[in-house]
Write an enzyme that holds these catalytic residues in place. Structure first.
Site, mmCIF file in Angstrom:
data_model
loop_
_atom_site.group_PDB
_atom_site.id
_atom_site.type_symbol
_atom_site.label_atom_id
_atom_site.label_comp_id
_atom_site.label_asym_id
_atom_site.label_seq_id
_atom_site.Cartn_x
_atom_site.Cartn_y
_atom_site.Cartn_z
ATOM 1 N N GLY A 46 -4.134 4.591 18.619
ATOM 2 C CA GLY A 46 -4.033 5.979 18.183
ATOM 3 C C GLY A 46 -3.131 6.134 16.968
ATOM 4 N N LYS B 11 0.015 17.126 31.155
ATOM 5 C CA LYS B 11 1.171 16.609 30.419
ATOM 6 C C LYS B 11 2.475 17.105 31.029
ATOM 7 C CE LYS B 11 1.110 14.407 27.146
ATOM 8 N NZ LYS B 11 1.146 12.931 26.994
ATOM 9 N N TYR C 114 -5.295 20.101 30.102
ATOM 10 C CA TYR C 114 -4.537 19.101 29.359
ATOM 11 C C TYR C 114 -3.039 19.413 29.413
ATOM 12 C CZ TYR C 114 -2.473 16.754 25.326
ATOM 13 O OH TYR C 114 -1.646 16.019 24.510
ATOM 14 N N ALA D 95 -2.647 8.720 25.997
ATOM 15 C CA ALA D 95 -2.917 9.925 26.787
ATOM 16 C C ALA D 95 -4.400 10.255 26.745
ATOM 17 C CB ALA D 95 -2.121 11.111 26.251
ATOM 18 N N THR E 94 3.766 17.601 24.671
ATOM 19 C CA THR E 94 3.022 18.529 23.826
ATOM 20 C C THR E 94 3.523 19.962 23.931
ATOM 21 O OG1 THR E 94 0.801 19.531 23.550
ATOM 22 C CG2 THR E 94 1.372 18.714 25.722
ATOM 23 N N ASP E 95 3.256 20.731 22.895
ATOM 24 C CA ASP E 95 3.533 22.175 22.910
ATOM 25 C C ASP E 95 2.682 22.893 23.953
ATOM 26 O OD1 ASP E 95 1.424 21.370 20.964
ATOM 27 O OD2 ASP E 95 1.110 23.528 20.791
ATOM 28 N N TRP F 199 0.093 19.326 16.672
ATOM 29 C CA TRP F 199 -0.689 19.272 15.434
ATOM 30 C C TRP F 199 -0.523 17.928 14.713
ATOM 31 C CZ3 TRP F 199 -0.527 24.624 12.548
ATOM 32 C CH2 TRP F 199 -0.728 25.664 13.469
ATOM 33 N N THR G 192 -6.621 12.927 25.654
ATOM 34 C CA THR G 192 -6.370 14.006 24.692
ATOM 35 C C THR G 192 -7.597 14.855 24.371
ATOM 36 O OG1 THR G 192 -6.724 12.474 22.852
ATOM 37 C CG2 THR G 192 -4.447 12.789 23.599
ATOM 38 N N LEU H 72 -0.123 7.829 16.515
ATOM 39 C CA LEU H 72 1.310 7.610 16.707
ATOM 40 C C LEU H 72 1.609 6.188 17.159
ATOM 41 C CD1 LEU H 72 4.187 8.613 16.704
ATOM 42 C CD2 LEU H 72 3.818 9.540 19.001
#
Length: 294
Positions: free
Chosen positions: A12, A131, A127, A62, A103-104, A152, A64, A14
């Site tokens: 991925g 998380k 999702y 994850a 995540t937000d 984002w 996603t 990251l």
């Protein structure tokens, strides 16, 4: 002793950049994907951990597919909640500190104030719920953990909003983009620097780590086209113009107070990150073309 780090989700955006950054710093690092480190197979995970014996695990992997998760909740939970809990137990067993990328979406996404790390949670989709369950599992199992919430995301090793805009901009003079969802982009190259700094400390806790500043998706698109020199007109539209299976948060703003208080450097402003990413993309494309021709 040189730190030995295991990075999940290496294929991925990251995970890729974390491996590059850690290697550049001379750390011993192993990146694993779902093929050799399946989060739904605790025995297979344990075999890898026992063989490698990492001092730290950076958990980037994850499920996603946010919209698909609404109809495939069991698979999403198996990876993001149960898989994370099993990995946390392995980190405890092998005495490894853990970084969990969250995540937000754990927040309800209402109002317009930036969320503090301890603000009330209220995920609005499967999702986000999965998380959050991953966060809660880590906090109940481990003492040495970093929970890092981002939003984002864009990086060199995968699909993202900026790449989509650049592709669409090649064939469209005008585009409509959502403007009632506001947050902060996260450039994985910048985030990987922070994570590499973070794991060399004992400053455990929950953090928000995105590039500085806020924007809507429409504003991000307009800035991408401006910096790329593409004459594309962006027309802002409400989220209702693009209905999705999963509810997206209108407010993804997150406070960086915890980063500052812990003495970590904030990430550069998002406009600066976009500019450097465009340069990285161009360099990558040129290298690919050269390799293909040769």
């Amino acid at each position: 002793m040189r730190m030995r780090v295991l990075v999940t989700g290496v294929t991925g955006q990251l995970g890729h950049d974390c491996v590059v950054e850690l290697k550049d710093r001379g750390m011993e690092v192993r990146g694993v994907s779902s093929r050799d480190f399946p989060l739904t197979d605790a025995k297979a995970m344990r075999r890898v951990m026992a063989a490698y014996k990492p001092n730290c695990v950076i958990h980037c992997a994850a499920y996603t597919a946010v919209d698909r998760a609404e109809d495939d909740e069991a698979a999403c939970m198996a990876v993001n909640a149960e898989g994370t809990a099993n990995l946390a137990k392995l980190c405890r067993e092998f005495h490894a500190k853990m970084v969990y990328i969250s995540t937000d979406y754990v927040f309800p996404g209402d109002g317009d104030a930036p969320y503090e790390t301890d603000a009330p949670k209220g995920p609005q989709n499967v999702y986000g719920k999965s998380k959050l369950m991953g966060e809660e599992a880590i906090q109940s199992i481990l003492k040495r953990y970093f929970i890092v919430r981002i939003s984002w995301v864009f990086g060199i090793n995968g699909k993202n909003f900026i790449r989509t805009m650049l592709r669409l901009g090649e064939s469209h003079a005008k585009l409509t983009v959502v403007d009632d969802q506001v947050g902060s982009p996260t450039y994985t190259r910048d985030l990987s620097v922070l994570l590499a700094d973070m794991i060399q400390t004992e400053r455990y806790g929950v953090y928000h780590a995105t590039n500085e500043g806020f924007c809507s998706w429409a504003e991000l698109a307009a800035e991408v086209f401006r910096q790329a020199g593409m004459p594309v007109e962006v027309t802002p539209v409400p989220s209702s113009a693009y209905p999705t299976r999963a509810v997206r948060p209108k407010n993804s703003r997150m406070s960086k107070k915890s980063l500052t208080e812990a003495g970590f450097a904030l990430l550069p402003r998002w406009q600066d990150a976009v500019g450097r990413y465009l340069i990285e993309l161009e360099s990558w494309q040129n290298e690919y073309i050269t390799e293909t021709v040769l």
